[in-house]
Design a protein around this motif. Structure first.
Motif, mmCIF file in Angstrom:
data_model
loop_
_atom_site.group_PDB
_atom_site.id
_atom_site.type_symbol
_atom_site.label_atom_id
_atom_site.label_comp_id
_atom_site.label_asym_id
_atom_site.label_seq_id
_atom_site.Cartn_x
_atom_site.Cartn_y
_atom_site.Cartn_z
ATOM 1 N N GLU A 1 -115.744 -20.804 26.386
ATOM 2 C CA GLU A 1 -116.965 -19.987 26.440
ATOM 3 C C GLU A 1 -117.886 -20.321 25.269
ATOM 4 O O GLU A 1 -119.107 -20.438 25.431
ATOM 5 N N LYS A 2 -117.314 -20.509 24.091
ATOM 6 C CA LYS A 2 -118.120 -20.819 22.907
ATOM 7 C C LYS A 2 -118.888 -22.128 23.070
ATOM 8 O O LYS A 2 -120.017 -22.261 22.587
ATOM 9 N N LEU A 3 -118.280 -23.084 23.758
ATOM 10 C CA LEU A 3 -118.907 -24.393 23.923
ATOM 11 C C LEU A 3 -119.584 -24.558 25.284
ATOM 12 O O LEU A 3 -119.889 -25.672 25.705
ATOM 13 N N ASP A 4 -119.812 -23.443 25.959
ATOM 14 C CA ASP A 4 -120.508 -23.442 27.252
ATOM 15 C C ASP A 4 -119.809 -24.328 28.290
ATOM 16 O O ASP A 4 -120.444 -25.080 29.035
ATOM 17 N N LEU A 5 -118.494 -24.208 28.348
ATOM 18 C CA LEU A 5 -117.701 -24.994 29.301
ATOM 19 C C LEU A 5 -117.017 -24.129 30.352
ATOM 20 O O LEU A 5 -116.295 -24.648 31.207
#
Length: 220
Positions: free
Chosen positions: A102-106
């Motif tokens: 989620e942090k890396l938009d994956l």
């Protein structure tokens, strides 16, 4: 603290020659310099993945290395990141994987086959494998070079937060002066030698060495 003395020779070419240098725990270091200056070689020596004359000393429990060319296995994105853990422990780390995705938009790609991703997406998966566990030392070679500006800025933000939360030492090679400015210290290499180093604000705005100044002015 990590102390290194390293000399690396390919054929007749000395590609790295650092008699003695110490990295302080918890600090962020950016390695800058032209192609062939020794940035990647220094990182590989610190990671212990190539032979060299010299040694690395320090009380280091866990070192993680991210190569310049990112890779992904023929598995889902989520399972690629889970490879950071021993097989028997993976189930208990699924939540941690979801958080870093989620942090890396994956998150939207977590069930997609990672071997079919774009270069920038693959690089984010590689970074997620680094950030999903706690490491003393992070050795990253051009960690956002394939990402677009928005993705790179988000990755940098999360990486800096990770380093702060874990008191990790971060050593990364970059061609981006903007990215280098995120480091506490910048090290300028040329022909395998450290030409100059110092606080990032000083190195980028008022370096002492003319070679450093010419390099920074060219890429500014």
């Amino acid at each position: 603290m990590i102390n290194i003395s390293a000399k690396k020779i390919y054929g007749e070419n000395v590609v790295l020659n650092i008699p003695d240098f110490t990295f302080t725990k918890g600090k962020k270091y950016a390695l800058i310099g032209a192609n062939g200056s020794g940035k990647s070689t220094l990182i590989k020596c610190l990671a212990g993945i190539i032979d060299f004359e010299g040694k690395v000393n320090g009380n280091i429990k866990d070192v993680v290395y991210m190569p310049q060319k990112s890779y992904a296995f023929d598995l889902s994105v989520k399972n690629n990141v889970l490879l950071s853990f021993p097989f028997k422990d993976r189930k208990k780390h699924i939540k941690s994987v979801d958080v870093v995705l989620e942090k890396l938009d994956l998150t939207s790609l977590k069930n997609k086959n990672a071997s079919r991703l774009s270069g920038g997406e693959t690089q984010k998966v590689s970074l997620a494998r680094v950030m999903v566990a706690t490491h003393d030392v992070l050795l990253l070679d051009e960690p956002t070079s394939a990402m677009d500006i928005k993705a790179a800025q988000n990755a940098e933000k999360e990486l800096i937060s990770y380093v702060k939360d874990n008191n990790s030492t971060l050593i990364f090679a970059t061609h981006s002066l903007r990215q280098a400015s995120l480091a506490d210290e910048i090290i300028f290499l040329k022909k395998g030698k450290i030409v100059e180093m110092g606080a990032s604000s000083i190195m980028l705005n008022n370096p002492n060495n003319n070679e450093t100044k010419e390099f920074i002015d060219f890429f500014r």
